[in-house]
Design a protein around this motif. Sequence first.
Motif, PDB file in Angstrom:
ATOM      1  N   VAL A 145      34.993  37.096  36.496  1.00 25.36           N
ATOM      2  CA  VAL A 145      35.730  37.595  35.429  1.00 25.36           C
ATOM      3  C   VAL A 145      35.328  36.953  34.100  1.00 25.36           C
ATOM      4  N   ILE A 146      35.004  37.673  33.004  1.00 28.39           N
ATOM      5  CA  ILE A 146      34.726  37.140  31.776  1.00 28.39           C
ATOM      6  C   ILE A 146      35.704  37.597  30.816  1.00 28.39           C
ATOM      7  N   SER A 147      36.135  36.646  29.696  1.00 22.22           N
ATOM      8  CA  SER A 147      37.358  36.909  28.731  1.00 22.22           C
ATOM      9  C   SER A 147      37.024  36.906  27.385  1.00 22.22           C
ATOM     10  N   GLN A 148      37.468  37.752  26.614  1.00 21.97           N
ATOM     11  CA  GLN A 148      37.600  37.327  25.078  1.00 21.97           C
ATOM     12  C   GLN A 148      38.034  36.251  24.800  1.00 21.97           C
ATOM     13  N   PRO A 149      37.787  35.267  23.683  1.00 22.44           N
ATOM     14  CA  PRO A 149      38.418  34.158  23.370  1.00 22.44           C
ATOM     15  C   PRO A 149      39.991  34.484  22.954  1.00 22.44           C
ATOM     16  N   ASN A 150      40.863  33.468  23.169  1.00 20.28           N
ATOM     17  CA  ASN A 150      42.209  33.337  22.969  1.00 20.28           C
ATOM     18  C   ASN A 150      43.106  34.756  23.135  1.00 20.28           C
ATOM     19  N   VAL A 151      42.846  34.935  24.410  1.00 21.50           N
ATOM     20  CA  VAL A 151      43.710  36.081  25.057  1.00 21.50           C
ATOM     21  C   VAL A 151      44.734  35.394  26.007  1.00 21.50           C
ATOM     22  N   PRO A 152      45.532  36.238  26.396  1.00 24.78           N
ATOM     23  CA  PRO A 152      46.456  35.833  27.582  1.00 24.78           C
ATOM     24  C   PRO A 152      45.358  35.584  28.729  1.00 24.78           C
ATOM     25  N   PRO A 153      45.781  34.525  29.528  1.00 30.50           N
ATOM     26  CA  PRO A 153      45.111  34.320  30.638  1.00 30.50           C
ATOM     27  C   PRO A 153      45.003  35.731  31.595  1.00 30.50           C
ATOM     28  N   PHE A 154      43.695  35.518  32.217  1.00 31.97           N
ATOM     29  CA  PHE A 154      43.510  36.892  33.397  1.00 31.97           C
ATOM     30  C   PHE A 154      44.379  36.549  34.456  1.00 31.97           C
ATOM     31  N   THR A 155      45.376  37.718  34.779  1.00 32.29           N
ATOM     32  CA  THR A 155      46.375  37.769  35.840  1.00 32.29           C
ATOM     33  C   THR A 155      45.649  38.633  37.052  1.00 32.29           C
ATOM     34  N   THR A 156      45.424  38.273  38.197  1.00 34.30           N
ATOM     35  CA  THR A 156      45.115  39.113  39.256  1.00 34.30           C
ATOM     36  C   THR A 156      45.974  40.384  39.074  1.00 34.30           C
ATOM     37  N   PRO A 157      45.238  41.753  39.113  1.00 35.72           N
ATOM     38  CA  PRO A 157      46.178  42.937  39.098  1.00 35.72           C
ATOM     39  C   PRO A 157      46.763  42.835  40.364  1.00 35.72           C
ATOM     40  N   GLU A 158      47.800  43.649  40.310  1.00 40.09           N
ATOM     41  CA  GLU A 158      48.585  43.841  41.678  1.00 40.09           C
ATOM     42  C   GLU A 158      47.897  44.508  42.748  1.00 40.09           C
ATOM     43  N   ALA A 159      47.786  44.119  43.957  1.00 39.64           N
ATOM     44  CA  ALA A 159      46.874  44.457  44.984  1.00 39.64           C
ATOM     45  C   ALA A 159      47.282  46.066  45.069  1.00 39.64           C
ATOM     46  N   THR A 160      46.381  46.711  45.139  1.00 40.94           N
ATOM     47  CA  THR A 160      46.462  47.918  45.369  1.00 40.94           C
ATOM     48  C   THR A 160      45.895  48.615  46.702  1.00 40.94           C
TER      49      THR A 160
END
Length: 338
Positions: A161-176
Amino acid sequence: MTAPGFTVSAFILLLHVSFVANYPSGKVTKSCGGMIPEHGHTPQSHPAHNISVSQKTFRPGDQIKVTLSGPPFKGFLLEARDAENLSGPPVGSFTLIDSHVSQLLTCEDVQGSAVSHRSPSKKTEIKVFWDAPSGAPNHITFLATVVEKYKIYWVKIPGPVISQPNVPPFTTPEATIAPMPTVPSVSHLTRSFNASDCGNKKFCIRSPLNCDPEKERACVLLSFTRDDQSVMVEMSGPSKGYLSVAFSHDRWMGDDDAYVCILEDQIVHIQPSHLTGRSHPIMDFGDPLEDMAWRLVDGVMQCSFRRNITLPGVKNRFDLNASYYIFVADGAAVDGRI
Ligand SMILES: *[C@@H]1O[C@H](CO)[C@@H](O)[C@H](O)[C@H]1NC(C)=O
Ligand SMILES: *[C@@H]1O[C@H](CO)[C@@H](O)[C@H](O)[C@H]1NC(C)=O
Ligand SMILES: *[C@@H]1O[C@H](CO)[C@@H](O)[C@H](O)[C@H]1NC(C)=O
């Protein structure tokens, strides 16, 4: 020449041509969404391949190098997705690093939003740049489908997973609950095709004339049996690697609706395709063939399938209510390539 209710022009050409390798061509845009190769086998569960990235944060406009590597593979499909919604559309677009082994695809009307193989040559590493778009989701991940060989493949191998700076941390999406991929069922023919209904219930093309595939190994048979809605097609011949039939508007091959039965590792795959010229059958994915069955006994390859006479809206499939020239071809296949 007509069989009951089924018209075909009687210009039938038996060809013994060797198509130049174009299989699989990697033009797998029908697989963009589900990323399922639709090969008629169940995907493998434990990935053996790895996706790595050159940086873990990105800003719109950045180019991030993405590497897919692992044991030798023939085909792949790579996309970037919103890491918080993997079933969303592909995000951003790619720039090729090596256009000999990879090509850009247009998924969801975005040019270059996916990358696939160019040829089935074996590779162990693919490198491409992902171009981060403006308005990208906060977190992106990469998904790859990898085909080691026709019946061994992995679907949606997750990358980092790569992220933009200063965004809320990545949360694993609800398992579908992942829907089981719908793989067309293919069965084994328990007995040989025969010629006893030729000229009666079925329209047959045979070489040598009037031969019976049940009795003569060298007999090449193509038969059509029609009911109200559909046509059942049988093909039989000495196994050189593949058998194919093409419906053509003219006496030349090109822009034709074709079906190929191809041998790979002692398994026969039944594949709708189309011809853009004499030398390039392009395999189509996900077309609605039914009742597919095959048999490989004593060096004789047989396959059958049913298709609806009309297939409105399905690309490259002709309406079989009209008259066509029919081409029958057989030839050698090397490792699933014709
Ligand atoms: C993927 O790459 C990481 C780091 O390079 C390595 O430790 C890991 O063994 C690799 N996994 C596979 C399945 O190849
Ligand atoms: C994920 O994307 C799909 C397709 O665009 C959309 O239908 C769905 O609502 C999205 N789910 C979430 C949780 O945003
Ligand atoms: C020929 O094949 C058909 C269809 O499989 C079968 O019903 C029929 O019994 C066969 N005829 C002979 C003579 O084997």
